[in-house]
Structure formats: structure tokens, C-alpha cells
Design a protein around this motif. Sequence first.
Motif, PDB file in Angstrom:
ATOM      1  N   LEU A  41     -15.189   5.410 -10.151  1.00 41.42           N
ATOM      2  CA  LEU A  41     -14.583   4.355  -9.660  1.00 41.42           C
ATOM      3  C   LEU A  41     -14.631   4.498  -7.682  1.00 41.42           C
ATOM      4  N   GLY A  42     -14.813   4.071  -6.919  1.00 37.96           N
ATOM      5  CA  GLY A  42     -14.955   4.939  -5.762  1.00 37.96           C
ATOM      6  C   GLY A  42     -13.454   4.583  -4.715  1.00 37.96           C
ATOM      7  N   GLY A  43     -12.965   4.407  -5.299  1.00 38.86           N
ATOM      8  CA  GLY A  43     -11.196   4.185  -4.405  1.00 38.86           C
ATOM      9  C   GLY A  43      -9.950   4.378  -5.508  1.00 38.86           C
ATOM     10  N   ARG A  44      -9.435   4.024  -5.038  1.00 38.22           N
ATOM     11  CA  ARG A  44      -8.307   3.033  -6.358  1.00 38.22           C
ATOM     12  C   ARG A  44      -7.358   2.200  -5.078  1.00 38.22           C
ATOM     13  N   ASP A  45      -7.894   1.697  -4.322  1.00 33.89           N
ATOM     14  CA  ASP A  45      -7.327   0.383  -3.664  1.00 33.89           C
ATOM     15  C   ASP A  45      -7.012  -0.790  -4.388  1.00 33.89           C
ATOM     16  N   VAL A  46      -6.077  -1.658  -4.640  1.00 32.29           N
ATOM     17  CA  VAL A  46      -5.492  -2.806  -4.865  1.00 32.29           C
ATOM     18  C   VAL A  46      -6.140  -3.686  -3.886  1.00 32.29           C
ATOM     19  N   ALA A  47      -6.149  -4.768  -4.300  1.00 32.57           N
ATOM     20  CA  ALA A  47      -5.726  -6.087  -3.693  1.00 32.57           C
ATOM     21  C   ALA A  47      -5.333  -7.749  -4.916  1.00 32.57           C
ATOM     22  N   MET A  48      -4.637  -8.259  -4.316  1.00 30.96           N
ATOM     23  CA  MET A  48      -4.619  -9.013  -5.682  1.00 30.96           C
ATOM     24  C   MET A  48      -3.942 -10.557  -5.286  1.00 30.96           C
ATOM     25  N   THR A  49      -4.974 -11.517  -5.678  1.00 30.10           N
ATOM     26  CA  THR A  49      -5.106 -12.402  -4.899  1.00 30.10           C
ATOM     27  C   THR A  49      -3.687 -13.022  -5.752  1.00 30.10           C
ATOM     28  N   ILE A  50      -2.980 -13.928  -5.582  1.00 28.11           N
ATOM     29  CA  ILE A  50      -1.763 -14.385  -5.978  1.00 28.11           C
ATOM     30  C   ILE A  50      -1.179 -16.006  -5.553  1.00 28.11           C
ATOM     31  N   GLY A  51      -2.195 -16.673  -6.372  1.00 26.66           N
ATOM     32  CA  GLY A  51      -1.835 -17.819  -5.638  1.00 26.66           C
ATOM     33  C   GLY A  51      -2.475 -18.181  -4.499  1.00 26.66           C
ATOM     34  N   SER A  52      -1.833 -18.378  -2.926  1.00 21.01           N
ATOM     35  CA  SER A  52      -2.556 -18.162  -2.171  1.00 21.01           C
ATOM     36  C   SER A  52      -2.428 -17.147  -0.658  1.00 21.01           C
ATOM     37  N   GLU A  53      -1.475 -16.334  -1.584  1.00 21.71           N
ATOM     38  CA  GLU A  53      -1.770 -15.282  -1.034  1.00 21.71           C
ATOM     39  C   GLU A  53      -2.534 -14.178  -1.811  1.00 21.71           C
ATOM     40  N   THR A  54      -2.930 -12.695  -0.685  1.00 20.12           N
ATOM     41  CA  THR A  54      -2.746 -11.976  -0.801  1.00 20.12           C
ATOM     42  C   THR A  54      -2.762 -10.581  -0.510  1.00 20.12           C
ATOM     43  N   ILE A  55      -2.828 -10.031  -1.770  1.00 19.02           N
ATOM     44  CA  ILE A  55      -1.529  -8.277  -1.394  1.00 19.02           C
ATOM     45  C   ILE A  55      -2.498  -7.070  -1.570  1.00 19.02           C
ATOM     46  N   THR A  56      -2.872  -6.051  -0.535  1.00 18.54           N
ATOM     47  CA  THR A  56      -2.898  -5.504  -1.019  1.00 18.54           C
ATOM     48  C   THR A  56      -2.037  -3.890  -0.380  1.00 18.54           C
ATOM     49  N   TRP A  57      -2.813  -2.828  -1.841  1.00 18.17           N
ATOM     50  CA  TRP A  57      -2.092  -1.628  -1.507  1.00 18.17           C
ATOM     51  C   TRP A  57      -3.219  -0.771  -1.129  1.00 18.17           C
ATOM     52  N   GLU A  58      -3.275  -0.179  -0.211  1.00 18.02           N
ATOM     53  CA  GLU A  58      -3.983   1.576  -0.427  1.00 18.02           C
ATOM     54  C   GLU A  58      -3.622   2.402  -1.160  1.00 18.02           C
ATOM     55  N   ASP A  59      -4.759   3.161  -1.737  1.00 16.92           N
ATOM     56  CA  ASP A  59      -4.976   3.949  -2.021  1.00 16.92           C
ATOM     57  C   ASP A  59      -4.371   6.057  -1.682  1.00 16.92           C
ATOM     58  N   PRO A  60      -3.458   5.681  -3.103  1.00 17.02           N
ATOM     59  CA  PRO A  60      -2.404   6.768  -1.527  1.00 17.02           C
ATOM     60  C   PRO A  60      -3.012   8.749  -2.141  1.00 17.02           C
ATOM     61  N   GLN A  61      -4.112   8.410  -2.912  1.00 20.30           N
ATOM     62  CA  GLN A  61      -4.539   9.583  -2.315  1.00 20.30           C
ATOM     63  C   GLN A  61      -5.859   9.509  -1.469  1.00 20.30           C
ATOM     64  N   THR A  62      -6.038  10.276  -0.426  1.00 16.18           N
ATOM     65  CA  THR A  62      -7.035  10.012   0.612  1.00 16.18           C
ATOM     66  C   THR A  62      -8.311  10.984   0.568  1.00 16.18           C
ATOM     67  N   ARG A  63      -8.765  10.474   0.007  1.00 22.77           N
ATOM     68  CA  ARG A  63     -10.943  10.537   0.105  1.00 22.77           C
ATOM     69  C   ARG A  63     -11.645  10.487   0.746  1.00 22.77           C
ATOM     70  N   ASP A  64     -12.666  11.250   0.869  1.00 29.66           N
ATOM     71  CA  ASP A  64     -13.805  10.900   1.916  1.00 29.66           C
ATOM     72  C   ASP A  64     -14.615   9.232   0.949  1.00 29.66           C
ATOM     73  N   VAL A  65     -15.227   8.518   1.900  1.00 36.57           N
ATOM     74  CA  VAL A  65     -15.951   7.220   1.679  1.00 36.57           C
ATOM     75  C   VAL A  65     -16.794   7.617   0.170  1.00 36.57           C
ATOM     76  N   SER A  66     -17.731   8.677   0.345  1.00 30.20           N
ATOM     77  CA  SER A  66     -18.755   9.200  -0.277  1.00 30.20           C
ATOM     78  C   SER A  66     -18.385   9.713  -1.904  1.00 30.20           C
ATOM     79  N   GLN A  67     -17.101  10.163  -1.559  1.00 30.33           N
ATOM     80  CA  GLN A  67     -16.374  10.706  -3.154  1.00 30.33           C
ATOM     81  C   GLN A  67     -16.337   9.774  -3.895  1.00 30.33           C
ATOM     82  N   THR A  68     -16.685   9.706  -5.518  1.00 32.86           N
ATOM     83  CA  THR A  68     -16.117   8.888  -6.016  1.00 32.86           C
ATOM     84  C   THR A  68     -15.413   9.642  -7.545  1.00 32.86           C
TER      85      THR A  68
END
Length: 139
Positions: A50-77
Amino acid sequence: MRLDDVDMTEGLQKQNRFFVQVVGTCSGDGCAPSEYAIHFIKDGPQPVQLGGRDVAMTIGSETITWEDPQTRDVSQTTTVRSGIFARIRVSSGQLSTIGGVSQVSGAVGGTNFSIPYEQRRPIRKLLERMESNVDDSAS
């Protein structure tokens, strides 16, 4: 609830399964949680990256996002073997919407998923039970 359309493994390594678990707690008798945790779970023998643990959900017509609570480098998996690999929190109203809309799709760690309506029946049953418990205690 099983996640559909998840493709985190390559080649012949298709034995992994991905699930979502909803957890809610409250203190006291006859109460309903105001907030629920949704756990994303991997089960199977093949580790995935996994490149991160961000979550995005499209629920009907709405999209909600949750950011990864752990900060890590973009290149870190992260290597995920089994168990919970991402958690989000939703309000009881959001959970009710997730359970009732015709389509739920999204992405976790950059990988797309969907949860068909029929597979979200446990959410609807949980919320019905919570409402019933609150109604019974009010009598």
C-alpha cells in the motif's frame, strides 16, 4: 462485508480477500453510538503493498475523504499481510447513508473498491437494532 473489485495482488496471487467491518460502542443501556469505526481488513496468504491508507468513499453522489493518520513519504510503501490495514470514523447519519444508498464505491490506499447494496445489509440491520434498543429503553 466483503469488498468487491479490489485488485491489490498481481499475476496468479488472487487468494486474498478484502472486507469492511463496522464497529460502534456506547456506554449504558439502550443507547446508540453517535459514531462508528469502519475497519478495512485483508485476509489471505499473499502480502500486498500500500502506498498509503487514505480512504475516499463515494456514497450516492457525495464523495468523502479521510487522510492517512500516519505521515509517510510519498515513495514509502507499507506491506500488509493480514488484518486491519485502514480505519475511518463515520457519524451514525453517514453510516445510515452508506447502508441505504444504491451505490457505494471508493478507494483505500489508492486501490478501488465497491460494496454492493445487498452486501451492506448488515449495516442496515445494525442500525435497525440500535434504533430498536433505544426505543425499548425509552418505554
